[in-house]
Write a protein that holds these residues in place. Sequence first.
Motif, PDB file in Angstrom:
ATOM      1  N   ASP A  98       0.813  -1.210   0.000  1.00  0.00           N
ATOM      2  CA  ASP A  98       0.000   0.000   0.000  1.00  0.00           C
ATOM      3  C   ASP A  98       0.847   1.261   0.000  1.00  0.00           C
ATOM      4  O   ASP A  98       1.955   1.280   0.523  1.00  0.00           O
ATOM      5  CB  ASP A  98      -0.891   0.072   1.250  1.00  0.00           C
ATOM      6  CG  ASP A  98      -1.530  -1.246   1.610  1.00  0.00           C
ATOM      7  OD1 ASP A  98      -0.791  -2.203   1.844  1.00  0.00           O
ATOM      8  OD2 ASP A  98      -2.759  -1.301   1.670  1.00  0.00           O
TER       9      ASP A  98
ATOM     10  N   GLN B 240      -2.351   5.912   3.137  1.00  0.00           N
ATOM     11  CA  GLN B 240      -3.591   5.548   2.451  1.00  0.00           C
ATOM     12  C   GLN B 240      -4.678   5.276   3.489  1.00  0.00           C
ATOM     13  O   GLN B 240      -4.420   4.661   4.522  1.00  0.00           O
ATOM     14  CB  GLN B 240      -3.372   4.292   1.609  1.00  0.00           C
ATOM     15  CG  GLN B 240      -4.603   3.830   0.839  1.00  0.00           C
ATOM     16  CD  GLN B 240      -4.273   2.619  -0.024  1.00  0.00           C
ATOM     17  OE1 GLN B 240      -3.131   2.206  -0.092  1.00  0.00           O
ATOM     18  NE2 GLN B 240      -5.272   2.080  -0.671  1.00  0.00           N
TER      19      GLN B 240
ATOM     20  N   ASN C  72      -7.310   3.128   4.760  1.00  0.00           N
ATOM     21  CA  ASN C  72      -7.766   1.755   4.594  1.00  0.00           C
ATOM     22  C   ASN C  72      -8.996   1.511   5.452  1.00  0.00           C
ATOM     23  O   ASN C  72      -9.246   2.213   6.425  1.00  0.00           O
ATOM     24  CB  ASN C  72      -6.659   0.767   4.995  1.00  0.00           C
ATOM     25  CG  ASN C  72      -5.435   0.931   4.134  1.00  0.00           C
ATOM     26  OD1 ASN C  72      -4.486   1.586   4.526  1.00  0.00           O
ATOM     27  ND2 ASN C  72      -5.443   0.335   2.968  1.00  0.00           N
TER      28      ASN C  72
ATOM     29  N   GLU D 286       2.893   3.656  -3.212  1.00  0.00           N
ATOM     30  CA  GLU D 286       2.563   2.252  -3.411  1.00  0.00           C
ATOM     31  C   GLU D 286       3.655   1.626  -4.277  1.00  0.00           C
ATOM     32  O   GLU D 286       4.243   2.276  -5.139  1.00  0.00           O
ATOM     33  CB  GLU D 286       1.200   2.111  -4.100  1.00  0.00           C
ATOM     34  CG  GLU D 286       0.751   0.673  -4.266  1.00  0.00           C
ATOM     35  CD  GLU D 286      -0.696   0.545  -4.703  1.00  0.00           C
ATOM     36  OE1 GLU D 286      -1.100  -0.570  -5.065  1.00  0.00           O
ATOM     37  OE2 GLU D 286      -1.418   1.563  -4.669  1.00  0.00           O
TER      38      GLU D 286
ATOM     39  N   HIS E  84       0.411  -9.793  -0.793  1.00  0.00           N
ATOM     40  CA  HIS E  84       0.850  -8.409  -0.613  1.00  0.00           C
ATOM     41  C   HIS E  84       2.324  -8.192  -0.917  1.00  0.00           C
ATOM     42  O   HIS E  84       2.746  -7.033  -1.052  1.00  0.00           O
ATOM     43  CB  HIS E  84       0.509  -7.925   0.795  1.00  0.00           C
ATOM     44  CG  HIS E  84      -0.950  -7.664   0.988  1.00  0.00           C
ATOM     45  ND1 HIS E  84      -1.584  -6.578   0.443  1.00  0.00           N
ATOM     46  CD2 HIS E  84      -1.906  -8.382   1.638  1.00  0.00           C
ATOM     47  CE1 HIS E  84      -2.871  -6.606   0.769  1.00  0.00           C
ATOM     48  NE2 HIS E  84      -3.096  -7.698   1.487  1.00  0.00           N
TER      49      HIS E  84
END
Length: 515
Positions: free
Chosen positions: A181, A185, A187, A205, A241
């Motif tokens: 990410d 950000q 979330n 990112e 991820h």
Amino acid sequence: MFSRRQILAGAGVGLVAAPAILRAQQLLTAFPFRLGIASGDPSHDGFVIWTRLCPDPVDEHGGMPMGPVDVDWFVYEDVGMKRVAQKGSATAWPELGHSIHVELAGLQPDRPYWYRFVLGRDKTQLGRTRTLPAPGAAFDRLRFAAAGCQHYEDGLFTAYAHLAREDVAFIWHYGDYIYEDRARQVNYERDGRARVHVRDHVGTECYTIGDYRRRYAQYKMDPDLQAAHRVAPWFTTFDDHEVVDNWTSTVSPYQPDPALFAIRRAAAMQAYYEHMPLRRASMPSNGAMQLYRRSRIGDLLTTHFLDTRQYRSPLPCKGGFEPTCPAVADPKQTVLGGAQQQWLERGLSDGGSRWNLVAQQVMMMPLDRQSEPGGGEIRNLDSWAGYDAARERMAARFAGRGDVIVMTGDEHQNFAGELRRQGGKGEVAAPEFVVTSISSGGDGWVRPEVQAQLRAHNPALQYVSDQRGYAVCEVTRDLWQTRFRGVDQVTTPGGAIATLATASVERGKPAINLS
């Protein structure tokens, strides 16, 4: 090549360009081993020892000169470093971010070793690792740990500080070592609540090799993570991820052009290899990695480490937490791909071990995730619950054995349940233990009433809890015990560790007993 003597004395000016020499001299202005050390992929006669030269973690190249650098390494038989088992010199190449992977062989089985790296006057801390018992050797007891899912912004890595004090032969990391990410950000959790950031990512990112290197460097500088790497060898596998959320094979939910996603995936895999204690056999080639592999530990346990991302069919339906669609039942859909499936089946057929551990990333149990009474079935389709035919093939292969344990990560919760045939309603094929996260999810995000609904809709589920932590497994010839270890907080320092529950399985009987 920059030798240790050149770096220390500034010699060799006539051999390289002046700017490169300046970078080499500047290397000494900051400690080059800021990312720590690690060991991994242990065998009966060796293991990998790892480090990366990175005096400037924010820089794309780690603050290193664009040339190779030689680093000394030492492996000792004793913690006092008086008996050298092996030593040598390894080259940190700029093409691999100045990371070093030394593969050791020829050591004695089933014993501890200690190791360190040296560059001029700079030395790493002393790491402890160990070899495993020889395949087929009589062996009666093993302790290992399982951990993963460590979102830097969600919480502190307190659980790793506690794990570093556990006495285990190895640690299996089931994936999500980093999160891709962008910084700051906003979330949201699955229940719609905003996620509070405990600490922020640096940079954007991750898309390029520089982005991923910077993100790994930030995670690697965490002292608790470094401590856990110093005490035991790790087996590492990635989940999503490390590349991008919910990717499968050549498909990203966020990039419709597969050619562009291939560029990002290749960068992510290179950075993953650069920062993990992996053998050269796992070095990326043509944008792919060989990550599924097997370890035979005496005659007690065979571990099958799977890769549920690189060979998987695209996510069915919309690929989230949702009702099923016809694609879920497609018999051609696969999670492992044909070659890996056959490799696993051959390994399970070989025999010679009392237990088989199937260590993988996403839950096999097809749980009904509906959280409200009277609603329709909801599944997590980014798991085996989205691939009915593939899951049934696996369950059929496990059924009737009584020696298979499935272990999983990804869910950010602890689960202990039964993998059953016929869509979760038939014969018990194997127990499945799903291990919570190190930090992902913060101090907890699943409301008690949601947990109660989950239990009510899933009779195969024996245990569920929502705390951060890890699992410690103790394996004997006739009994498997998984202890779910949890910390009471990760959003503030000082979290205390406790055993939340212990799940036991007798060999030959896939039923789970809780205490």
